[in-house]
Design an enzyme around this catalytic site. Structure first.
Site, mmCIF file in Angstrom:
data_model
loop_
_atom_site.group_PDB
_atom_site.id
_atom_site.type_symbol
_atom_site.label_atom_id
_atom_site.label_comp_id
_atom_site.label_asym_id
_atom_site.label_seq_id
_atom_site.Cartn_x
_atom_site.Cartn_y
_atom_site.Cartn_z
ATOM 1 N N ALA A 265 28.833 41.067 40.843
ATOM 2 C CA ALA A 265 28.614 39.753 40.067
ATOM 3 C C ALA A 265 27.864 39.950 38.881
ATOM 4 C CB ALA A 265 27.703 38.740 41.052
ATOM 5 N N ALA A 266 27.021 40.970 38.538
ATOM 6 C CA ALA A 266 26.231 41.227 37.359
ATOM 7 C C ALA A 266 27.101 41.064 36.072
ATOM 8 C CB ALA A 266 25.473 42.390 37.376
ATOM 9 N N PRO A 267 26.193 40.451 35.085
ATOM 10 C CA PRO A 267 24.998 39.576 35.299
ATOM 11 C C PRO A 267 24.898 38.298 35.717
ATOM 12 C CG PRO A 267 25.900 39.353 33.196
ATOM 13 C CD PRO A 267 27.143 40.072 33.733
ATOM 14 N N GLY A 268 25.993 37.781 36.417
ATOM 15 C CA GLY A 268 26.078 36.630 37.103
ATOM 16 C C GLY A 268 26.665 35.361 36.670
ATOM 17 N N GLY A 269 27.455 35.514 35.405
ATOM 18 C CA GLY A 269 27.919 34.380 34.727
ATOM 19 C C GLY A 269 28.877 33.693 35.500
ATOM 20 N N ASP A 333 35.519 40.408 40.437
ATOM 21 C CA ASP A 333 35.782 40.968 39.242
ATOM 22 C C ASP A 333 35.068 42.311 39.067
ATOM 23 O OD1 ASP A 333 36.158 40.251 36.145
ATOM 24 O OD2 ASP A 333 34.033 40.870 36.234
ATOM 25 N N CYS A 386 38.352 42.724 33.012
ATOM 26 C CA CYS A 386 38.369 42.699 31.564
ATOM 27 C C CYS A 386 39.268 43.718 31.038
ATOM 28 C CB CYS A 386 36.957 42.441 31.260
ATOM 29 S SG CYS A 386 35.984 43.984 31.467
#
Length: 442
Positions: A265-269, A333, A386
């Site tokens: 998850a980092a940074p959590g967006g 992700d 990405c």
């Protein structure tokens, strides 16, 4: 009284951390700007532009230097080649910097770093480039992969890979897009502030704003000095997040009460976006591997004020038995080659290799295998990266569908820089079919 610092000394140190020591550009730049918050806005902007510009154009800069130096760039001391690169970038791409000033500062830096014996060499190379600056031009696209590599400052192997996966027009559009300056994209919080109120607040903070036409909660910001100093940011009215990344929550479309696991998850967006869409219901567990990454998530959660989300340190490669069959939505992700975000992280194109890509494909499949069972029957798994590398994207989607027939592919899509808004990004969404799941248990 604040300690003074020479901006070009700082630029050299940041670039060395990235190109010599292996630090990521966004981390090295952020750490430096955090440390020297007292610098004037103009100085901070200069540092950011020279660092990012030198990295973006490094292959082209090396080609220019090699035309005028008897010692080729790859044979130079790291300090000397870094000094030359940043100086040539300023001379070629920054009209506000006189070539003589860039040259003089480069000579001073060489002496200060203990290379006084090379002052004449640095001066000679840069003076020669300066005299011929108007005659320098990028190679014609007819020159093949090497010419495109110099023109767009992309490694030849990356261009070759893209040429095998996309048509040449698309490849050139992507490569050109990575060199364009872009604003910072944020997702604002309609539950905390109206768009009109936020626009007025940003205007008072001297931030230029462009509203996005595709997503009503997306804004593009520019002209600010230091984002974290802005009251609008500190109050958690928005989260930095690219348009492509916002599509993860849009595709997942959580419903009230959903239990969601974001495994990397980092940074959590994305996790925060999903928690907001739950409107105070349900629960989001934002997981990641290290305390540093968990710290980033917790910092963003604290600023957001959301109470239906938590950060948990966990290795996504290891199946968590307690999570099996519990999640309505799993967000995967995953770590990837990052070739879709070269416009924001230009150093990635020099760090990545075909072998690392192969290792990443294995890692992605390892994580997908570990987390697939977290999805409850009827639940969804969203896989995203990405990058624009097909083996990591479509290849993994095909592999997963073959390995896990109980998952039905609902939709998949590749967003390409220069063709689609935002970063290069891939998404694939699966639904775990209840009937097949029950058959497997019988």
């Amino acid at each position: 009284m604040a300690q003074s610092v020479n901006t070009r000394d700082l630029i050299l140190e940041i670039l060395l951390q990235i190109t010599r020591d292996g630090e990521y550009s966004h981390i090295a730049l952020k750490n430096a700007l955090d440390q020297y918050q007292y610098l004037e806005k103009q100085e901070r902007a200069f540092i950011t532009r020279v660092v990012n510009g030198t990295l973006e154009r490094m292959i082209e800069l090396d080609d220019i230097i090699n035309q005028f130096s008897r010692v080729k760039v790859n044979k130079m001391k790291p300090v000397i080649r870094t000094i030359l690169r940043s100086a040539v970038y300023q001379m070629k791409y920054m009209d506000s910097v006189p070539p003589s000033a860039a040259c003089n500062e480069a000579v001073r830096l060489a002496a200060k770093r203990g290379f006084g014996n090379l002052k004449g060499f640095v001066n000679g190379v840069l003076r020669s480039i300066g005299r011929n600056l108007k005659d320098l031009s990028c190679p014609s696209e007819e020159g093949g992969i090497h010419a495109l590599s110099v023109r767009y400052s992309l490694p030849e192997w990356i261009l070759g890979q893209w040429m095998s996966e996309y048509d040449e027009e698309t490849v050139c559009a992507m490569a050109e897009d990575f060199l364009k300056e872009k604003p910072v994209t944020v997702r604002f919080r309609p539950d905390r502030i109206s768009k009109d109120e936020l626009l007025r607040m940003l205007n008072k903070e001297n931030v230029r704003v462009r509203e996005d036409s595709s997503l009503p909660y997306a804004l593009h910001l520019s002209g600010f000095d230091y984002l974290m100093k802005l009251e609008s940011f500190q109050k958690g009215y928005y989260q930095v997040q690219d348009l492509s990344s916002m599509q993860v929550a849009e595709w997942a479309a959580p419903k009230a009460g959903d239990y969601i696991i974001d495994v990397c998850a980092a940074p959590g967006g994305k996790a925060l976006h999903l928690a907001e869409m739950l409107k105070g219901t349900g629960w989001v567990e934002a997981r990641d591997l290290t305390e540093y990454k968990i710290g980033l998530i917790r910092e963003n959660i604290g600023r957001s004020g959301l109470t239906n989300i938590e950060a948990v340190r966990m290795d996504a490669r290891v199946k968590d038995e307690a999570s099996v069959g519990k999640a309505d939505i799993v967000i995967a992700d995953l770590p990837c080659s990052g070739l879709g975000v070269l416009g924001r992280k230009p150093d990635l194109k020099y760090k990545m290799t075909p072998d690392i890509q192969k290792d990443l494909v294995k890692l992605q499949r390892e994580i997908l295998s570990a987390v697939a069972e977290y999805v409850k029957p009827g639940g969804k798994l969203v896989y995203s990266t990405c990058t624009i590398h097909r083996e990591e994207n479509e290849g993994n989607t095909e592999w997963f569908a073959g390995q896990y027939p109980e998952f039905h592919l609902l939709r998949a899509g590749q967003r390409l820089p220069g063709r689609d808004p935002g970063d290069g990004f891939y998404l694939a969404m699966f639904c775990r079919q209840e009937a097949i799941f029950k058959q497997a248990l019988e």
